[in-house]
Write a protein that holds these residues in place. Structure first.
Motif, mmCIF file in Angstrom:
data_model
loop_
_atom_site.group_PDB
_atom_site.id
_atom_site.type_symbol
_atom_site.label_atom_id
_atom_site.label_comp_id
_atom_site.label_asym_id
_atom_site.label_seq_id
_atom_site.Cartn_x
_atom_site.Cartn_y
_atom_site.Cartn_z
ATOM 1 N N TYR A 1 0.807 -1.223 0.000
ATOM 2 C CA TYR A 1 0.000 0.000 0.000
ATOM 3 C C TYR A 1 0.841 1.274 0.000
ATOM 4 O O TYR A 1 0.316 2.359 0.254
ATOM 5 N N GLN B 1 1.184 2.883 4.097
ATOM 6 C CA GLN B 1 0.805 1.560 4.609
ATOM 7 C C GLN B 1 0.973 1.515 6.123
ATOM 8 O O GLN B 1 1.949 2.022 6.676
ATOM 9 N N ASN B 2 0.020 0.902 6.805
ATOM 10 C CA ASN B 2 0.103 0.788 8.262
ATOM 11 C C ASN B 2 1.233 -0.158 8.662
ATOM 12 O O ASN B 2 1.371 -1.244 8.089
ATOM 13 N N LYS C 1 3.558 -2.893 10.746
ATOM 14 C CA LYS C 1 3.353 -4.102 11.537
ATOM 15 C C LYS C 1 4.345 -4.108 12.695
ATOM 16 O O LYS C 1 5.389 -3.453 12.646
ATOM 17 N N GLU D 1 0.714 -8.946 13.295
ATOM 18 C CA GLU D 1 0.121 -8.240 12.156
ATOM 19 C C GLU D 1 -0.644 -7.019 12.668
ATOM 20 O O GLU D 1 -1.120 -6.990 13.815
ATOM 21 N N ASP E 1 -3.275 -3.631 11.100
ATOM 22 C CA ASP E 1 -3.885 -2.899 9.991
ATOM 23 C C ASP E 1 -4.526 -1.602 10.481
ATOM 24 O O ASP E 1 -5.562 -1.182 10.001
ATOM 25 N N SER E 2 -3.882 -0.966 11.457
ATOM 26 C CA SER E 2 -4.313 0.361 11.901
ATOM 27 C C SER E 2 -3.074 1.235 12.050
ATOM 28 O O SER E 2 -1.974 0.738 12.279
ATOM 29 N N GLY F 1 -8.206 0.780 8.097
ATOM 30 C CA GLY F 1 -7.320 -0.194 7.482
ATOM 31 C C GLY F 1 -6.703 0.276 6.186
ATOM 32 O O GLY F 1 -7.058 1.317 5.622
ATOM 33 N N ASN F 2 -5.759 -0.536 5.704
ATOM 34 C CA ASN F 2 -4.976 -0.176 4.518
ATOM 35 C C ASN F 2 -5.813 -0.054 3.252
ATOM 36 O O ASN F 2 -5.615 0.867 2.451
ATOM 37 N N GLU F 3 -6.724 -0.985 3.053
ATOM 38 C CA GLU F 3 -7.467 -1.006 1.792
ATOM 39 C C GLU F 3 -8.312 0.255 1.630
ATOM 40 O O GLU F 3 -8.356 0.852 0.555
#
Length: 658
Positions: free
Chosen positions: A274, A278-279, A281, A295, A297-298, A476-478
């Motif tokens: 992304y 990108q978030n 990890k 993992e 995603d924030s 999230g990333n998407e």
């Protein structure tokens, strides 16, 4: 109750830099306030007694706003009261001066003078300190020079003020001026001997560092000619003065690094899926081995926007084998913990904004914006959240405020969160003008927290509405990934939300204005080139041309390529297609442009190009440029300029919407 006025932000109190005394008895913090007459901000150290929950002002600070606990009864803080050293600094000799205050006697004495331009500092034992300071590879070293040598170097310094040498990118930074060959360098400093020991090298920026048990862990961005968006991680043993490479700088963007149990933990973004936004990890490094720990995603930051903050706050702290951090979820930022087993726990309530925090035994203190309140300090103990200060209570006792109402719309297959603020004098059956306000970023969010300019407009009889379109944080990333899509799905989200608002509230369709700053300024420029539905627009610190932004701004050469998935030489047609300037010949909307002369993030040239294009095509337009200000004008600019900015914007709306 009185109407909220533009100038009322001068009465707000802003809080930052929470800390705790070594014995755990006191929580300390900074309180800031705008001074209109002096056109600056005052900064004061406060201490809060944890047992009685009483708090009081301890002392004033200099503009550098640095302070630290030395022992249970003493705080050291930066001072600019030494006139002699100030004059020597004006000559080019860098000095940072510190005073110490005794909590019991309130006596203030000089503590130390460091011959560096200190940007941050941490106490180890009252004698030794870790600090970062600006190092200039092109600078003239004046420190220690005497006699004819000093006179010669002073002349060199005077001459150097007439020109700038540029031989690398980025060559300037927003709020920093020209940065060519300047680095944020890491040092050890001994107060008694005066020894300064450089830890990082001359060509590296140190953006993050942490200390524990005689060791420092820190991030390094080393570059010549062109700064890449990757960092390495190093550790430094103070006793042996030995450095160890923990993570090479080829693969990751490093969000943070902290000690964690018997290793370290860090937030890493490989940008592969992304891009730059990108978030990260969670990774651990132990015994030289890098492992994916959890993992994620924030985002690992507070992305909730407001124009009512001042000062800095920490987003990460390690305590008792756990990592504590701030993250943005939907339209709020919350405090979370992560233990050695990878178990996450949300600590603060899931509303509002956590702007900074400190850990104290089994209790947490944080600076928050909750329930439409300006910043206050809150405590959390045994799961119970409680407000413990009332710095801004008079605002709620005396001023009219309008609470945002949640309103969502389905757009591009997902629910887009938004809010509507009614006019404070709202009457059923009456129609009102309205303002669409667009956030920056794009990876930030709006929430239902206090926003001064929106409340001012509501007090003037406007509906104010705002939402979080694709590209924003918290989901999230998407959802946040709009690379190569600027002006498409985000534009559709904003227009769909506008339709939902006008269909749900008594708004005069022909009396709607639009405004936004940074990415919001880009979208304002884009909107007026793609629809005529808005009666007027105010474009702030905007982007109009991705070609010029690529070569002129402090993030252009990498941000533009990443976000547009193209460059001036790779698919230039795409760059131009996403540039609002391409569509300027379609614009009929009267537009005000707000820009700052020293905004190197969205440079003045972006506003000038769009303004010129509109004037060329006969569109009513105006540009207001603020001298000595940068990208942060609306949030931390000089008080007089902040007042003038909001006056200009409001006057434009009043002219076309009423």
């Amino acid at each position: 109750m009185e109407s909220l006025k533009i100038e009322d932000f001068l009465d707000y109190n802003y809080l930052s830099e929470l800390n705790i005394s070594p014995d755990g008895k006191y929580v300390s913090f900074l309180q800031h306030r705008a001074n209109y007459d002096e056109n600056n901000y005052s900064s004061n150290i406060y201490i809060l007694n944890r047992e009685s929950e009483e708090y009081c002002k301890l002392t004033e600070l200099s503009d550098k706003k640095q302070y630290m606990w030395i022992d249970e009864k003493s705080i050291v803080f930066s001072s600019n009261k030494d006139r002699e050293l100030q004059l020597r600094s004006d000559e080019g000799e860098s000095w940072s001066c510190y005073q110490i205050i005794d909590l019991e006697s309130k006596k203030v004495e000089e503590y130390m003078r460091i011959p560096l331009e200190v940007t941050s500092i941490k106490n180890i034992d009252g004698e030794n300190f870790i600090l970062t300071a600006q190092y200039n590879n092109y600078g003239v070293e004046l420190n220690g020079a005497v006699g004819d040598e000093r006179i010669k170097k002073l002349e060199e310094i005077r001459e150097s003020k007439n020109y700038e040498i540029i031989d690398e990118i980025p060559f300037w930074g927003n709020g920093k001026g020209f940065t060519n060959k300047k680095r944020n360098r890491l040092y050890m400093y001994n107060r008694l001997s005066g020894e300064i020991y450089p830890i990082s090298d001359r060509i590296s920026n140190v953006n993050y560092y942490s200390y524990r048990d005689g060791k420092i862990v820190y991030t390094v961005n080393r570059f010549t000619n062109k700064q890449e968006q990757r960092e390495g991680i190093y550790s430094f043993d103070i006793s042996t003065k030995s450095e160890e490479l923990l993570l090479a700088s080829e693969e990751f963007r490093v969000n943070f690094v902290e000690f964690f149990n018997d290793g370290i933990i860090c937030g890493l973004n490989d940008t592969k899926d992304y891009g730059l936004n990108q978030n990260p990890k969670f990774y651990t490094i132990k015994d030289g081995e890098l492992k994916l720990f959890k993992e994620n995603d924030s985002s690992l930051s507070n992305s909730v926007g407001s124009d009512c903050r001042y000062g800095n706050n920490r987003n990460f702290r390690e305590n008792s084998g756990k990592l504590y951090y701030v993250t943005t979820i939907l339209h709020s930022s919350v405090l979370r913990s992560l233990d050695e087993m990878g178990v996450e726990r949300t600590i603060s309530s899931a509303d509002g904004s956590v702007d900074g925090f400190i850990l104290a035994d089994q209790e947490v203190y944080f600076i928050g914006m909750k329930d439409l309140r300006l910043q206050e300090i809150y405590s959390i103990k045994n799961g119970v959240e409680k407000r413990v200060t009332d710095f801004n209570e008079k605002i709620y006792e005396n001023k009219e405020l309008s609470r945002p109402e949640k309103l969502s719309v389905v757009s591009n297959g997902v629910e887009i969160e938004g809010w509507v603020i009614k006019p404070t004098n709202y009457e059923e059956g009456k129609m009102y003008p309205a303002i669409l306000d667009i956030h920056g970023g794009p990876k930030t969010v709006y929430g239902d927290i206090f926003y001064h300019e929106m409340q001012v407009w509501a007090n003037l009889g406007y509906f104010v509405f705002f939402c979080n379109p694709h590209g924003g944080d918290g989901r999230g990333n998407e959802f946040a990934d709009i690379r190569g899509k600027y002006g498409t799905i985000d534009y559709e989200d904003l227009m769909n939300f506008t339709d939902k608002v006008t269909n749900s509230y008594p708004i005069i369709e022909r009396k709607i204005g639009v405004t936004g700053g940074s990415y919001g300024g880009y979208m304002t420029n884009w909107i007026i080139g793609h629809t005529n539905r808005f009666a007027c627009a105010v474009s702030q610190r905007s982007i109009s041309n991705w070609f010029s932004k690529f070569g002129t701004t402090d993030i252009g050469y990498y941000f533009n390529v990443d976000q547009n998935m193209s460059s001036p030489w790779k698919n230039p047609e795409k760059l131009w297609w996403h540039s609002p300037l391409k569509y300027a010949n379609r614009v009929v909307t009267p537009t005000l442009f707000i820009h700052s002369e020293e905004d190197y993030r969205c440079w003045l040239a972006e506003g000038l190009q769009m303004f010129t294009a509109l004037k060329y095509h006969g569109v009513q337009s105006r540009l207001c440029m603020f001298k000595g200000e940068n990208h942060e004008l609306s949030r931390s600019g000089k008080p007089k300029n902040r007042v003038k900015r909001l006056q200009e914007i409001t006057k434009w709306f009043e002219e076309f919407l009423k």
